[in-house]
Design a protein around this motif. Structure first.
Motif, short mmCIF file in Angstrom:
data_model
loop_
_atom_site.label_atom_id
_atom_site.label_comp_id
_atom_site.label_asym_id
_atom_site.label_seq_id
_atom_site.Cartn_x
_atom_site.Cartn_y
_atom_site.Cartn_z
N SER A 404 0.84 -1.20 0.00
CA SER A 404 0.00 0.00 0.00
C SER A 404 0.87 1.25 0.00
O SER A 404 2.09 1.19 0.26
N SER A 406 2.41 4.71 1.40
CA SER A 406 2.94 4.91 2.76
C SER A 406 2.00 5.77 3.60
O SER A 406 2.00 5.68 4.82
N THR A 407 1.18 6.60 2.94
CA THR A 407 0.22 7.41 3.69
C THR A 407 -1.19 6.94 3.34
O THR A 407 -1.38 6.23 2.36
N GLU A 408 -2.18 7.37 4.15
CA GLU A 408 -3.55 6.95 3.90
C GLU A 408 -4.11 7.59 2.61
O GLU A 408 -4.10 8.81 2.46
N THR A 410 -7.65 7.07 0.41
CA THR A 410 -8.93 6.35 0.42
C THR A 410 -9.37 6.01 -1.00
O THR A 410 -8.84 6.55 -1.98
N GLY A 478 -4.03 2.72 -2.93
CA GLY A 478 -4.67 2.98 -1.65
C GLY A 478 -3.70 2.87 -0.48
O GLY A 478 -2.62 2.27 -0.58
N GLY A 479 -4.12 3.44 0.65
CA GLY A 479 -3.28 3.43 1.84
C GLY A 479 -3.44 2.17 2.67
O GLY A 479 -4.24 1.28 2.32
N PRO A 480 -2.69 2.08 3.77
CA PRO A 480 -2.67 0.86 4.59
C PRO A 480 -4.05 0.41 5.05
O PRO A 480 -4.32 -0.80 5.12
N ALA A 481 -4.96 1.35 5.34
CA ALA A 481 -6.27 0.96 5.86
C ALA A 481 -7.12 0.23 4.82
O ALA A 481 -8.07 -0.47 5.16
N SER A 482 -6.78 0.40 3.53
CA SER A 482 -7.59 -0.24 2.48
C SER A 482 -6.97 -1.55 1.97
O SER A 482 -7.48 -2.15 1.03
N TYR A 483 -5.90 -2.00 2.61
CA TYR A 483 -5.22 -3.24 2.19
C TYR A 483 -6.04 -4.46 2.58
O TYR A 483 -6.53 -4.56 3.69
N PRO A 507 -4.16 -2.98 -1.74
CA PRO A 507 -5.20 -1.97 -1.59
C PRO A 507 -5.84 -1.78 -2.97
O PRO A 507 -5.37 -2.36 -3.95
#
Lengths: 523, 443
Positions: A404, A406-408, A410, A478-483, A507
């Motif tokens: 993903s 490195s930053t968020e 969406t 996408g960022g880490p939260a969408s992985y 992501p």
């Protein structure tokens, strides 16, 4: 909607069965104990000793037992509850630089000696044909035990609980007006693997996989039309907690609504689109275009007669651009939940994690002990696998994943700026050429993106591209939260054919100006 | 592999255990198999091996509740446990709504597709044959990759209602891909037979090498719709999707290419070229099949497509009972033939004004089940033909094409002699229109 449901709910639904003992015992070979282990170790030692006596310079053996439980349903009925077990051993020997292999479902010292004779005879017959002798990269001698992570053993869960889960899933999808059919399955796999080599390694492993799946179908009988919406391919190396913790019923209801919407959706207008691909589809694209193209055995021509070769050449590592600079792809056999995650591969090499593509550059291969020296490497990345004790181990794919940002970032941020695009979710039809250039992928659900916003569903769409251009056109990740990590339980390769379970994490990602086809046909 | 007596004795033992545990109906199968292979690439053998296995499967019903288990341990204790576990599963399962009582005694002919030479393949002789193959490749300066496989199985089945059957089958196959040293040419050829002595590896290698050399340095052509000649291998690569749609239940349920509007099916429609027929015949001399369906119905010669008309859809036992039909005695193989004089491949080429000659397809997938639209790619030999002569090799292409449209009455121009590509006997075909959607750089 409740993400899972209890046994009480099941009984209330009227589908319940007679109460009582609900977990029949498994065959003796799964009651792991000192007796079974002693026979197994004796047979393995005997095979290795006999192989050495007959002239093998190296030998290894896999003594494996597998159990599978499969429950299949359609609509409001159970089609099948079945269990299978398999136990046996496969011996691989290296004689005069050539391989031989022999396997049997009998696990005892006498059979071990027979197998050694057969495997050595095969190797000797083939050694005469060898233009080049096999040389193995060095490996550590390992004595270890490893078990995959799970909190609830799916083989300890009562069968009626599993049936109730599937029937509730079906009921939820069928409750959506317009849904005509639903089929669902729960497949559970338990592998007990024992590995022994002439170099002294002795490894015991246990791997547990849980694989729920379902497909909804909407048929318009008057018009003679129908559409399906399959679940995302969600096998994982986890236990039954996966069934209990994931919002399956919500997914089934959504699938019902989507398949009905799909039947009425407008056909896609073919052309060039900016596309955002959801992890539920992108995992498959990574599998086909990256996972298979970075297999060194393919690049060396070992798969030329079946799976094919690769557009990457053996000398390309470190020198060839694979995609845009934001693209980083990692191979990892230790990723939690990954279907190709293991403690040790099928020649005793510890699970590894390494970069395949870094900053858009292709940097490394998937290797085994036989392959690593052929590109000047001292150590294997641990990609040897056999799908059964009866199968010859050969190079198979690790979990290969897109890192993903490195930053968020969406999903909506990936949509922004797209005037006319498509958002592609879920598994559709996939096809790719034998060097992994030209591919075509459909999706389970495809929606328009208009001026940065998600729009109406379209049908009959597939995206078609060429691997290097596709990954070069990637300008948003996408960022880490969408992985997310999705997987496939039956990746075919080799001759005779073998299957491998493998996962891919990613992501969502954006690709510019990709060719989109309308795949509907007329007869 | 187990003899008839050995295998049926095992079946009887498991049946007895199932009955003792409370099964009211049951079917037991015992399959013993032996498989051997030698795989080669880079002009040497890469993997080679032999394996043997046994699969014992028991399905039982208790109060019409169903349970099934399978295992590969034939010890006395394991057989009892296998049957007992199936009964336990049945007892906790819901009523099996598609239960049909197991078959009683029936007569079956012996299967014709088994020879000992395939089951007991001579490893040394195979190595000599592969040595010839690799020499042929080296002499032509191509890299050869391929596989030689032999498989044999013996399967016995016994039901609680008295059905007993035992069949043996064997299968040998060899396929070879030759690639030129400059990486611009690739050729593939394959053959299979139930008798390993009929699989001519040397001849397969010569064909693959010739295709590799002739396909060097291909040039691109524009994707589009072209007349094409499909070699038999290419037809075989598509045929599975057609026969997979012949299931009556899917058609009746409105989710098959053979479903029609208003809940009907397309049975009786003239959907294909009138010269084309598709039948199954377990006694076919070249491609014998097991003389029983998986459910045990004695297999007969049946016609599925006759002179272009969809004549029959297949009914397994439950769906036949539900629809008041007779269970279909097949299919066990698929034989596509022409009713009229055949056009051999060289004649097809001579008769083609402008179009493509296709060796085989790769990664073929069903895109649209409503019309059997497939996608996939050409591979290992694609040529441009003009004025009846092969002019030059061309770059591989991706197709998106309906099989129904491909075989439609207005599209088939010529049909050749059928050859074995197990489980099919298929002819080469020349068709007027076949649609390609993009170029592939793959060789």
């Amino acid at each position: 909607m409740s993400p899972s449901f209890s046994r009480r709910e099941f009984i209330a639904s009227g589908t319940a069965l007679a109460a009582g003992i609900v977990v029949p015992g498994w065959a003796e070979i799964f009651q792991s104990g000192p007796d079974v282990d002693a026979v197994r170790a004796e047979a393995a030692d005997e095979a290795l000793a006999q192989a050495a006596k007959l002239g093998a310079s190296y030998a290894d053996i896999r003594v494996n037992r597998y159990r599978r439980e499969s429950i299949a349903t359609r609509e409001r009925q159970v089609q099948n509850v079945s269990r299978s077990a398999s136990y046996g051993m496969g011996l691989r020997v290296l004689v005069n630089g050539a391989w031989g292999f022999a396997a049997s479902h009998r696990v005892d010292a006498a059979t071990a000696r027979t197998l050694a004779g057969q495997a050595v005879a095969i190797a000797k017959a083939n050694a005469a044909l060898a233009a080049r002798k096999v040389v193995l990269a060095s490996a550590d001698t390992v004595k270890a035990t490893w078990t995959s992570a799970f909190t609830r053993d799916p083989f300890d869960v009562p069968i009626d609980t599993k049936l109730a889960f599937l029937m509730k899933l079906n009921e939820t999808a069928l409750a959506v007006p317009g849904v005509s059919f639903v089929s669902s399955q729960l497949l559970l796999v338990d592998e007990h693997k024992y590995f022994a080599s002439s170099e002294g390694s002795r490894i015991t492993q246990r791997l547990v996989r849980t694989y729920p799946q379902f497909t909804t179908t909407a048929a318009d009988r008057a018009r003679g039309d129908f559409q399906t919406r399959p679940v995302v391919d969600r096998a994982k190396l986890v236990g039954y907690e996966y069934v209990e913790d994931y919002p399956w019923l919500q997914d089934a209801e959504q699938a019902g609504h989507e398949v009905v919407e799909k039947l009425k959706a407008a056909p896609v207008t073919p052309g060039r689109y900016d596309i955002v691909v959801d992890p539920s589809q992108l995992f498959l694209c990574i599998h086909e275009s990256v996972g298979h193209s970075t297999e060194l055995d393919r690049a060396l021509g070992y798969e030329a007669n079946m799976a094919g070769t690769s557009f990457l050449k053996p000398g390309d590592a470190g020198t060839r651009r694979f995609g845009a600079t934001i693209v980083n792809l990692v191979a990892d056999r230790s990723q939690p939940g990954g279907l190709a995650t293991t403690g040790y591969d099928d020649e005793g090499v510890k699970a590894d994690k390494w970069s395949l593509v870094r900053g858009g550059m292709f940097v490394d291969w998937q290797t085994t002990r036989e392959l690593a020296p052929l590109v000047g490497q001292q150590r294997s990345h641990g990609c040897l696998h056999s799908d059964n004790w009866a199968s010859v181990p050969f190079p198979r794919m690790p979990n290969v994943s897109l890192q993903s940002a490195s930053t968020e970032v969406t999903r909506d941020e990936l949509f922004s700026g797209i005037k006319r695009g498509l958002f592609i979710e879920g598994r559709g039809v996939s096809s790719i050429d034998q060097q992994r250039y030209n591919f075509q992928f459909g999706g389970a659900v495809i929606r328009e993106i208009r001026d940065g916003r998600l729009g109406a569903m379209v049908k009959d769409a597939a995206y078609q591209s060429r691997t290097p251009e596709f990954w070069a056109s990637c300008d948003g990740i996408g960022g880490p939260a969408s992985y997310r990590l999705w997987g496939t339980s039956a990746d075919g390769k080799g001759e005779p054919g073998q299957t491998n379970a493998v996962s891919h994490g990613c992501p969502p990602a954006r690709f510019r100006q990709v060719n989109v086809l309308n795949t509907a046909g007329s007869s | 592999m187990l003899s008839r007596d050995e295998a049926l004795t095992l079946c009887e033992t498991v049946l007895a255990h199932a009955r003792a545990a409370g099964a009211e109906d049951a079917v037991v199968s015992v399959a013993s198999e032996v498989a051997a292979h030698a795989r080669f690439a880079d002009n040497r053998v890469t993997t080679s091996g032999r394996s043997e296995d046994l699969t014992i499967t028991v399905t039982v019903w208790v109060d019409k509740r169903r349970g099934a288990t399978s295992g590969n341990d034939a010890s006395a204790a394991a057989l009892g446990q296998l049957a007992g576990e199936a009964v336990q599963i049945a007892r906790i399962s819901p009523v099996h709504r598609e239960y049909v009582p197991t078959l009683g005694p029936l007569e079956y002919p012996d299967s014709r597709g088994f020879v000992d030479a395939t089951a007991d393949v001579d490893v040394a002789a195979r190595a000599v044959a592969l040595q010839d193959v690799l020499r042929t490749c080296r002499e032509a300066s191509v890299s050869g990759a391929g596989v030689h496989t032999t498989n044999a199985s013996a399967t016995a089945v016994a039901t609680a209602n008295g059905n007993r059957r035992y069949f043996r089958a064997s299968e040998a196959a060899c396929s070879i891909t030759a690639r030129t040293e400059d990486g611009t040419g690739s050729g593939y050829y394959a053959g299979d037979h139930f008798d390993v002595r009929q699989v001519d590896a040397a001849q397969i290698a010569r064909q693959a090498v010739e295709k590799a050399v002739r396909s060097r340095d291909p040039k691109p052509i524009e994707p589009g719709t072209y007349p094409v000649i499909l070699e038999a291998q290419a037809v075989a690569d598509l045929m599975g999707f057609l026969v997979g749609a012949l299931d009556a239940r899917s058609a009746d349920e409105g989710r098959s290419a053979f479903s029609a509007k208003d809940g009907k099916t397309r049975l009786g429609e003239s959907m294909f070229d009138t010269r084309l027929s598709l039948h199954s015949d377990p006694m076919h001399a070249e491609l014998p099949g097991i003389p029983a369906t998986d459910e045990g119905i004695p297999a007969e010669r049946i016609t599925l497509i006759r002179n272009g008309v969809l004549e029959r859809l297949t009914y397994p036992r439950f769906w036949a009972a539900d629809r008041k039909q007779t269970p279909t005695p097949g299919p066990t193989n698929f034989i596509v033939e022409s009713a009229t004089p055949l056009t051999p491949l060289p004649e097809m080429i001579k008769g083609l004004a402008r179009g493509l000659l296709i060796s085989r397809f790769w990664y073929v997938r069903l895109v649209d089940p409503r019309t059997i639209v497939l996608t996939g790619l050409t591979r290992d030999g694609l040529w441009w033909v003009e004025d009846g002569v092969i002019q030059r090799p061309v770059r591989n292409l991706r197709f998106n094409q309906s099989v129904l449209a491909m075989l439609a009455p207005w599209n088939v121009e010529a049909i050749g002699p059928s050859v074995r590509r197990s489980p099919f006997m298929v002819p080469p075909l020349r068709v007027g229109a076949f649609t390609f959607t993009s170029i592939s750089d793959a060789i």
